[in-house]
Design a protein around this motif. Structure first.
Motif, PDB file in Angstrom:
ATOM      1  N   THR A  74      13.845  56.682  93.545  1.00  0.00           N
ATOM      2  CA  THR A  74      14.325  55.656  94.472  1.00  0.00           C
ATOM      3  C   THR A  74      13.339  54.503  94.618  1.00  0.00           C
ATOM      4  O   THR A  74      13.734  53.383  94.922  1.00  0.00           O
ATOM      5  N   GLY A  75      12.045  54.761  94.394  1.00  0.00           N
ATOM      6  CA  GLY A  75      11.058  53.708  94.573  1.00  0.00           C
ATOM      7  C   GLY A  75      10.613  53.039  93.284  1.00  0.00           C
ATOM      8  O   GLY A  75       9.680  52.230  93.294  1.00  0.00           O
ATOM      9  N   ALA A  76      11.263  53.341  92.158  1.00  0.00           N
ATOM     10  CA  ALA A  76      10.871  52.751  90.877  1.00  0.00           C
ATOM     11  C   ALA A  76      11.083  51.246  90.898  1.00  0.00           C
ATOM     12  O   ALA A  76      12.111  50.760  91.358  1.00  0.00           O
ATOM     13  N   HIS A  82      11.268  53.692  86.116  1.00  0.00           N
ATOM     14  CA  HIS A  82      12.353  54.608  86.423  1.00  0.00           C
ATOM     15  C   HIS A  82      12.446  55.697  85.356  1.00  0.00           C
ATOM     16  O   HIS A  82      12.525  56.890  85.662  1.00  0.00           O
ATOM     17  N   LEU A  83      12.405  55.293  84.098  1.00  0.00           N
ATOM     18  CA  LEU A  83      12.461  56.246  82.998  1.00  0.00           C
ATOM     19  C   LEU A  83      11.254  57.191  83.011  1.00  0.00           C
ATOM     20  O   LEU A  83      11.383  58.381  82.728  1.00  0.00           O
ATOM     21  N   ARG A  84      10.099  56.655  83.343  1.00  0.00           N
ATOM     22  CA  ARG A  84       8.894  57.484  83.379  1.00  0.00           C
ATOM     23  C   ARG A  84       9.022  58.580  84.438  1.00  0.00           C
ATOM     24  O   ARG A  84       8.644  59.725  84.199  1.00  0.00           O
ATOM     25  N   LEU A 136      20.737  56.811  82.116  1.00  0.00           N
ATOM     26  CA  LEU A 136      19.665  56.815  81.119  1.00  0.00           C
ATOM     27  C   LEU A 136      19.893  55.779  80.028  1.00  0.00           C
ATOM     28  O   LEU A 136      18.963  55.058  79.640  1.00  0.00           O
ATOM     29  N   VAL A 137      21.120  55.688  79.526  1.00  0.00           N
ATOM     30  CA  VAL A 137      21.407  54.736  78.450  1.00  0.00           C
ATOM     31  C   VAL A 137      21.198  53.308  78.934  1.00  0.00           C
ATOM     32  O   VAL A 137      20.625  52.468  78.227  1.00  0.00           O
ATOM     33  N   ASP A 138      21.640  53.001  80.136  1.00  0.00           N
ATOM     34  CA  ASP A 138      21.461  51.662  80.688  1.00  0.00           C
ATOM     35  C   ASP A 138      19.988  51.330  80.863  1.00  0.00           C
ATOM     36  O   ASP A 138      19.549  50.206  80.579  1.00  0.00           O
ATOM     37  N   LEU A 139      19.199  52.291  81.322  1.00  0.00           N
ATOM     38  CA  LEU A 139      17.766  52.064  81.496  1.00  0.00           C
ATOM     39  C   LEU A 139      17.093  51.790  80.152  1.00  0.00           C
ATOM     40  O   LEU A 139      16.235  50.909  80.041  1.00  0.00           O
TER      41      LEU A 139
END
Length: 208
Positions: A74-76, A82-84, A136-139
């Motif tokens: 939520t805080g990425a 976010h992926l990490r 995931l794909v969008d990121l």
């Protein structure tokens, strides 16, 4: 008197506890029934096949992992961050709940077109983990927007997932520690370096 819905949930609860402690090999219908305090035929009223009960247990794992990912990211501040966080949570869950993690992705053991039980099929719980829940794909697409690449984001996302899954499994078996030997420190720091290397390999390095 216990309701049928309560019995169904208790059978799943017992299965979840078993797989967490003893692994997926322990999930026999008779053993689950015994620990739930019911006759060995009772699970058949709710789960007509062994696959159906295994799938209901695995669905709990996907719900737990999805909730952990949602809470952690939520805080990425960027797609890469976010992926990490997703990668760290995913690998961390695999190491913390080895039995459940193994079961969750054994679709050869779980429900399929041949094992429809009247309940929601497991794949309907699995796919949202990397589609609607964490995107995931969008990121991946956002991370690679500025790169000159013709590789579809879905392919890169699948390759990254495969890499993270392999890291989790090989670390569990002790194989990666042996392969790295003194090249990387043991413990969380070494594992984090592997996660970073996987992200760099599929998304390109970053200075952030």
């Amino acid at each position: 008197m216990e309701s049928e819905s309560s019995l169904r949930e208790r059978l799943i609860d017992v299965g979840v506890e078993l797989v967490m402690v003893e692994g997926s090999a322990s999930l026999g219908l008779r053993e689950i029934a015994r620990r739930a305090g019911v006759s060995h035929g009772a699970p058949r009223r709710h789960f007509p096949t062994h696959h159906a009960l295994l799938s209901a247990i695995a669905r709990r794992g996907f719900e737990d992992l999805s909730a952990r990912i949602a809470a952690t990211t939520t805080g990425a501040t960027s797609a890469r961050a976010h992926l990490r966080e997703i990668a760290r949570v995913y690998v961390g869950y695999a190491l913390e709940h080895r039995g459940m993690f193994e079961l969750m992705f054994r679709h050869d053991l779980l429900d399929s077109e041949q094992h429809v039980s009247g309940q929601r099929r497991l794949r309907e719980s699995t796919r949202p983990l990397f589609e609607r829940i964490v995107d995931l794909v969008d990121l991946v697409a956002r991370c690679r927007a500025e790169q000159d690449t013709t590789q579809p984001p879905a392919v890169t996302a699948a390759a990254l997932w495969s890499n993270l899954h392999g890291i989790a499994q090989l670390w569990t078996w002790g194989s990666l520690q042996l392969a790295l030997d003194a090249a990387e420190p043991d413990g969380d720091d070494g594992l984090d370096r592997l996660v970073t290397a996987a992200l760099d390999a599929h998304l390109g390095p970053t200075n952030s």
